[in-house]
Design an enzyme around this catalytic site. Structure first.
Site, mmCIF file in Angstrom:
data_model
loop_
_atom_site.group_PDB
_atom_site.id
_atom_site.type_symbol
_atom_site.label_atom_id
_atom_site.label_comp_id
_atom_site.label_asym_id
_atom_site.label_seq_id
_atom_site.Cartn_x
_atom_site.Cartn_y
_atom_site.Cartn_z
ATOM 1 N N LYS A 1 45.974 41.063 41.615
ATOM 2 C CA LYS A 1 45.160 41.482 40.475
ATOM 3 C C LYS A 1 44.497 42.814 40.778
ATOM 4 O O LYS A 1 43.501 42.874 41.506
ATOM 5 C CB LYS A 1 44.074 40.447 40.164
ATOM 6 C CG LYS A 1 43.453 40.704 38.793
ATOM 7 C CD LYS A 1 42.043 40.174 38.658
ATOM 8 C CE LYS A 1 41.015 41.102 39.243
ATOM 9 N NZ LYS A 1 40.981 42.463 38.643
ATOM 10 N N GLU B 1 37.143 42.823 52.510
ATOM 11 C CA GLU B 1 36.685 44.195 52.743
ATOM 12 C C GLU B 1 35.618 44.463 51.695
ATOM 13 O O GLU B 1 35.938 44.666 50.522
ATOM 14 C CB GLU B 1 37.842 45.192 52.581
ATOM 15 C CG GLU B 1 38.962 45.017 53.594
ATOM 16 C CD GLU B 1 38.592 45.534 54.982
ATOM 17 O OE1 GLU B 1 37.501 46.107 55.154
ATOM 18 O OE2 GLU B 1 39.400 45.343 55.899
ATOM 19 N N CYS C 1 33.595 52.881 49.987
ATOM 20 C CA CYS C 1 32.811 51.913 50.759
ATOM 21 C C CYS C 1 32.366 52.535 52.073
ATOM 22 O O CYS C 1 31.382 52.103 52.657
ATOM 23 C CB CYS C 1 33.643 50.671 51.015
ATOM 24 S SG CYS C 1 35.268 51.087 51.641
ATOM 25 N N GLU D 1 24.013 50.410 48.039
ATOM 26 C CA GLU D 1 25.198 51.263 48.056
ATOM 27 C C GLU D 1 25.122 52.174 46.821
ATOM 28 O O GLU D 1 25.056 51.684 45.698
ATOM 29 C CB GLU D 1 26.416 50.340 47.973
ATOM 30 C CG GLU D 1 27.681 50.953 48.438
ATOM 31 C CD GLU D 1 28.820 49.924 48.455
ATOM 32 O OE1 GLU D 1 28.739 48.888 47.772
ATOM 33 O OE2 GLU D 1 29.797 50.190 49.166
HETATM 34 P P1 NAP Z 1 33.972 44.374 42.295
HETATM 35 O O1 NAP Z 1 33.252 44.354 41.025
HETATM 36 O O2 NAP Z 1 33.641 43.379 43.324
HETATM 37 O O3 NAP Z 1 35.509 44.290 41.924
HETATM 38 C C1 NAP Z 1 36.536 44.229 42.872
HETATM 39 C C2 NAP Z 1 37.663 43.401 42.315
HETATM 40 O O4 NAP Z 1 37.232 42.055 42.102
HETATM 41 C C3 NAP Z 1 38.178 43.895 40.971
HETATM 42 O O5 NAP Z 1 39.556 43.676 40.902
HETATM 43 C C4 NAP Z 1 37.422 43.004 40.014
HETATM 44 O O6 NAP Z 1 38.007 42.848 38.757
HETATM 45 C C5 NAP Z 1 37.441 41.691 40.755
HETATM 46 N N1 NAP Z 1 36.416 40.760 40.321
HETATM 47 C C6 NAP Z 1 35.213 41.029 39.759
HETATM 48 N N2 NAP Z 1 34.553 39.885 39.499
HETATM 49 C C7 NAP Z 1 35.348 38.872 39.897
HETATM 50 C C8 NAP Z 1 35.226 37.439 39.883
HETATM 51 N N3 NAP Z 1 34.148 36.828 39.407
HETATM 52 N N4 NAP Z 1 36.238 36.706 40.371
HETATM 53 C C9 NAP Z 1 37.334 37.307 40.853
HETATM 54 N N5 NAP Z 1 37.519 38.642 40.907
HETATM 55 C C10 NAP Z 1 36.530 39.425 40.437
HETATM 56 O O7 NAP Z 1 33.846 45.762 43.015
HETATM 57 P P2 NAP Z 1 33.985 47.166 42.323
HETATM 58 O O8 NAP Z 1 32.689 47.480 41.702
HETATM 59 O O9 NAP Z 1 35.186 47.236 41.501
HETATM 60 O O10 NAP Z 1 34.282 48.072 43.609
HETATM 61 C C11 NAP Z 1 33.299 48.639 44.378
HETATM 62 C C12 NAP Z 1 32.988 47.783 45.605
HETATM 63 O O11 NAP Z 1 34.133 47.646 46.442
HETATM 64 C C13 NAP Z 1 31.949 48.429 46.463
HETATM 65 O O12 NAP Z 1 31.006 47.505 46.899
HETATM 66 C C14 NAP Z 1 32.747 48.963 47.639
HETATM 67 O O13 NAP Z 1 32.010 49.141 48.800
HETATM 68 C C15 NAP Z 1 33.801 47.956 47.785
HETATM 69 N N6 NAP Z 1 34.922 48.499 48.510
HETATM 70 C C16 NAP Z 1 35.124 48.070 49.782
HETATM 71 C C17 NAP Z 1 36.163 48.569 50.517
HETATM 72 C C18 NAP Z 1 36.391 48.099 51.910
HETATM 73 O O14 NAP Z 1 37.495 48.246 52.385
HETATM 74 N N7 NAP Z 1 35.424 47.519 52.594
HETATM 75 C C19 NAP Z 1 37.033 49.509 49.962
HETATM 76 C C20 NAP Z 1 36.797 49.931 48.657
HETATM 77 C C21 NAP Z 1 35.739 49.399 47.953
HETATM 78 P P3 NAP Z 1 37.630 43.846 37.563
HETATM 79 O O15 NAP Z 1 38.459 45.013 37.777
HETATM 80 O O16 NAP Z 1 37.980 43.141 36.318
HETATM 81 O O17 NAP Z 1 36.144 44.127 37.654
#
Ligand code: NAP
Ligand code: MG
Length: 497
Positions: A193, A269, A303, A400
């Site tokens: 996804k 991650e 991140c 963040e």
């Molecule tokens: P997010 O809201 O957690 O979304 C990440 C993924 O999870 C998306 O595909 C999202 O779908 C999905 N998702 C959201 N709610 C969900 C739920 N209740 N159940 C299952 N899946 C769900 O994060 P984001 O705002 O897109 O991305 C930013 C975050 O990612 C930051 O905190 C960043 O630090 C972190 N990040 C970490 C790394 C690493 O390697 N450590 C790398 C890149 C980013 P949708 O697209 O529909 O929202």
């Protein structure tokens, strides 16, 4: 006041033409299909706020079909020769690089990063396929005798099984290849996804993998506006054996709870809050150079982005002045326009959050060295910003940021610095600038993070283990560790008679 550089009519139409060729359905059992509900969702260009594509919006029923297919193909796929799986990845690597410009254009259109950065991500993302094409044939085991000499201990590795892959929007290609690469190399089937904000790059990647020879049913993709339903269906299915998630910590925690119901292998991650440390003996110009990369790569939406700049008090003025000058001279605009160095944030919500964080820090006494506001015009742009003397208790430092804002916090002693740097639930990345080797190791070891960049603002590398400690995650992607996440150890006991 920052002005936004817009794309010419030709640049805009070239981008739209490339985007219009991307498949936009769900991809299940080797075929592009509509959602069972018939629902669709729009994909928006954050630089123009225009809709650039309409995609199938999957639901629980589609998700169930996808995991059924992935589970049905697992046994066959696991029997494929490692070399053949590796060759698929190798061909896909080459196809990605042949289409680097096209993929970069798709990525910039849906996500906003400047084209030059998008090309860089395409090369970085492709490299995971090349790396794991080589790892596929190096899956090893172990053979030894028990201490009493009575048993042969034969250890081998098997694919963990059908894997759930969930990725964020900030690196639309690389976040996918970091998971798909090792899953293919290990022999796992997948349900994937991608983020709903940036699905098009992933869809283009799917077609490349199929062209490279990936058999139908191995990779199944469902994008959705209801991630909880789709991913929840997979985790509750009892058929998925593994989840690999990249995203925010709160969502990661929720998925771990769900994965626990079937005791699934889990790789997470999650978020970061990287300290960027400039010691009193640092080469200031080198530190500013590194700060530009660590802060501004991806508009700060990484991140690993430097989130808190701890600068020795004796250097704060010089560092702040140089950094503000560099930040203030960056060209902000539509990523497909010539010379643009800073694109928009991904959506209005992201812009609102950055704006709140900056306002809060300023109300607590921080000084604005450069930027600090939203340029006029359409698109989710925020000015490259440097704030000095930021109160360490500000949300800007505690959370963040995910935007082009650099908060500077002065420090006096190393003890105070280490305490402050580790005073966060996250532990993904840290940066240290010093000319002393001894201090580099001392601080590198003292930081509670999974990764430390020493006199560099960029540490991500497909050949290195990427990942965090504390609430930044579990497991590692890339390097020799990345494939282990998709392998299960099996031990056969053979008595010696
Ligand atoms: P997010 O809201 O957690 O979304 C990440 C993924 O999870 C998306 O595909 C999202 O779908 C999905 N998702 C959201 N709610 C969900 C739920 N209740 N159940 C299952 N899946 C769900 O994060 P984001 O705002 O897109 O991305 C930013 C975050 O990612 C930051 O905190 C960043 O630090 C972190 N990040 C970490 C790394 C690493 O390697 N450590 C790398 C890149 C980013 P949708 O697209 O529909 O929202
Ligand atoms: Mg989100």
């Amino acid at each position: 006041m920052t002005t936004i550089r817009t794309a010419t009519a030709e640049q805009g139409s070239a981008a739209r033409t490339i985007v219009s060729r991307v498949n936009t359905g769900l991809f299940i059992d080797g075929e592009w299909t509509d959602a069972a509900s018939g629902r669709t969702a729009d994909v928006v260009n954050p630089a123009t706020e225009q809709t650039i594509a309409t995609i199938a919006d999957g639901g629980a029923q589609d998700a169930q079909r996808a995991i059924d297919v992935a589970a049905a193909h697992q046994a066959d796929w696991a029997r494929w020769a490692p070399r053949e799986r590796g060759e698929i990845l190798r061909r896909a690597f080459e196809l990605i690089m042949e289409r680097q410009d096209e993929l970069a254009m798709i990525m910039t259109s849906e996500m906003g990063k400047p084209l030059a950065e998008a090309r860089g991500e395409v090369a970085y993302g492709a490299e995971f396929f090349r790396w794991f094409s080589e790892e596929a044939v190096r899956i090893g085991g172990d053979m030894r005798l028990s201490g009493d000499g009575k048993t042969r201990i034969f250890v081998t590795r098997e694919p963990v099984g059908p894997s759930v892959l969930v990725t964020p929007w900030n690196f639309p290609l690389a976040m996918g290849t970091r998971k798909i690469g090792p899953a293919i190399a290990a022999g796992c089937t997948m349900v994937f996804k991608p983020a709903h904000l940036t699905p098009l790059t992933s869809f283009a990647l799917v077609d490349i993998l199929m062209e490279a020879g990936l058999p139908p049913g191995v990779l199944n993709v469902v994008c959705t506006s209801e991630p909880g339903d789709v991913v929840g269906t997979w985790l509750a299915s009892g058929k998925a054996r593994k989840i690999s998630f990249t995203g925010s910590t709160p969502v990661g925690v929720k998925l771990l709870e769900q994965a626990a119901q079937h005791v699934m292998r889990s790789s997470m991650e999650l978020g970061g809050n990287a300290p960027f440390i400039v010691c009193e003996d640092a080469d200031v110009e080198q530190a500013v150079e590194g700060a530009m990369v660590a802060k501004m790569r991806n508009m700060g939406e990484a991140c690993t982005a430097a989130n808190r700049f701890f600068v020795h008090r004796s250097l704060q003025e010089e560092f702040a002045g140089l950094l503000a000058r560099r930040m203030g001279s960056l060209v902000v605009g539509d990523g497909v326009a010539d010379g643009v160095q800073v694109g928009p944030l991904v959506e209005q919500k992201a812009l609102d959050k950055v704006s709140e964080l900056v306002d809060d820090a300023v109300s607590r006494g921080a000084d604005v060295a450069v930027g600090g506001g939203r340029p006029q015009g359409s698109g989710y742009f925020w000015e490259p910003t440097v704030l000095t003397d930021v109160d360490p208790a500000s949300d800007l430092v505690a959370q963040e940021i995910f935007g082009p804002v650099a908060p500077l916090v002065p420090f006096d002693s190393e003890d105070q610095l280490i305490q402050a740097a580790n005073d966060t639930p996250w532990g993904l990345m840290g940066y240290v600038y010093t000319t002393s080797v001894e201090r580099a190791f001392r601080l590198g070891e003292a930081l509670q993070t999974g990764m430390v960049g020493i006199n560099t603002g960029l540490a991500s590398n497909p050949q290195a283990p990427f990942g965090g400690v504390k609430e930044s995650g579990l497991g590692r992607e890339g390097g020799t560790f990345g494939i282990e996440e998709f392998l299960e150890v099996k031990y056969l006991a053979l008595p010696r008679t």
